[in-house]
Design a protein around this motif. Structure first.
Motif, short mmCIF file in Angstrom:
data_model
loop_
_atom_site.label_atom_id
_atom_site.label_comp_id
_atom_site.label_asym_id
_atom_site.label_seq_id
_atom_site.Cartn_x
_atom_site.Cartn_y
_atom_site.Cartn_z
N GLU A 1 0.84 -1.21 0.00
CA GLU A 1 0.00 0.00 0.00
C GLU A 1 0.87 1.26 0.00
N ASP A 2 1.97 1.24 0.75
CA ASP A 2 2.92 2.37 0.74
C ASP A 2 3.45 2.58 -0.68
N LYS B 1 2.16 1.76 -3.57
CA LYS B 1 1.12 2.31 -4.46
C LYS B 1 0.94 3.80 -4.21
#
Length: 124
Positions: free
Chosen positions: A44-45, A47
Motif C-alpha cells: 500500500e505504501d 502504491k
C-alpha cells in the motif's frame, strides 16, 4: 524553476544535499516529496508513493536525474521511469552523472558531471 530530483532511494542523503545546494544557489523549488519522507515498506505504501511521485513529476518544469556511474545497473529503476515520464510530458531533462541508457544521450538532455557544474551553468 520547479524541478523533480530523481535518484535511487538508497541515495536519499546525497539527493538531499543536491537539492539543498541547487535551492540555495539557484532558488529553484524541488517538487520531490520522496526525499524527506519515510521509506516505503508495504504494498500500500508503494502504491501511494508511486501516485505521489507521478504527481510531483507532473508539477515540475524540469527533471534532474542524479545518476553517478557507480549506481548503474542497481536500484529499482524508478528513476528511469520518472525521467521517461518527464520526457513524455515535455519537461526539461537534466542529468547529473553519467548516461546509463540510450535515452540519456538524446540531444534534449543537458548533462553535467556534478551539481556544481549545473549551478555554474544556470547562474550565468
Amino acid at each position: 524553476m520547479k524541478y523533480y530530483l530523481a535518484s535511487r532511494m538508497q541515495d536519499r542523503d546525497e539527493a538531499r544535499r543536491i537539492r539543498d545546494f541547487i535551492t540555495d544557489w539557484l532558488g529553484w523549488e524541488c517538487t520531490s516529496r520522496w526525499i524527506d519522507e519515510e521509506v516505503v515498506v508495504t504494498l500500500e505504501d508503494k502504491k501511494a508513493w508511486a501516485i505521489k511521485d507521478v504527481e510531483d513529476v507532473e508539477r515540475c518544469e524540469a527533471i534532474i536525474l542524479y545518476n553517478p556511474r557507480s549506481v548503474h545497473g542497481s536500484g529499482s529503476g524508478g528513476r528511469h521511469v520518472e525521467f521517461g515520464y518527464a520526457a513524455a510530458l515535455g519537461r526539461k531533462l537534466i542529468l547529473i552523472g553519467w548516461p546509463e541508457n540510450i535515452f540519456h544521450w538524446l540531444p534534449i538532455v543537458k548533462r553535467f558531471g556534478s551539481a556544481t557544474d549545473l549551478v555554474e551553468e544556470f547562474k550565468k
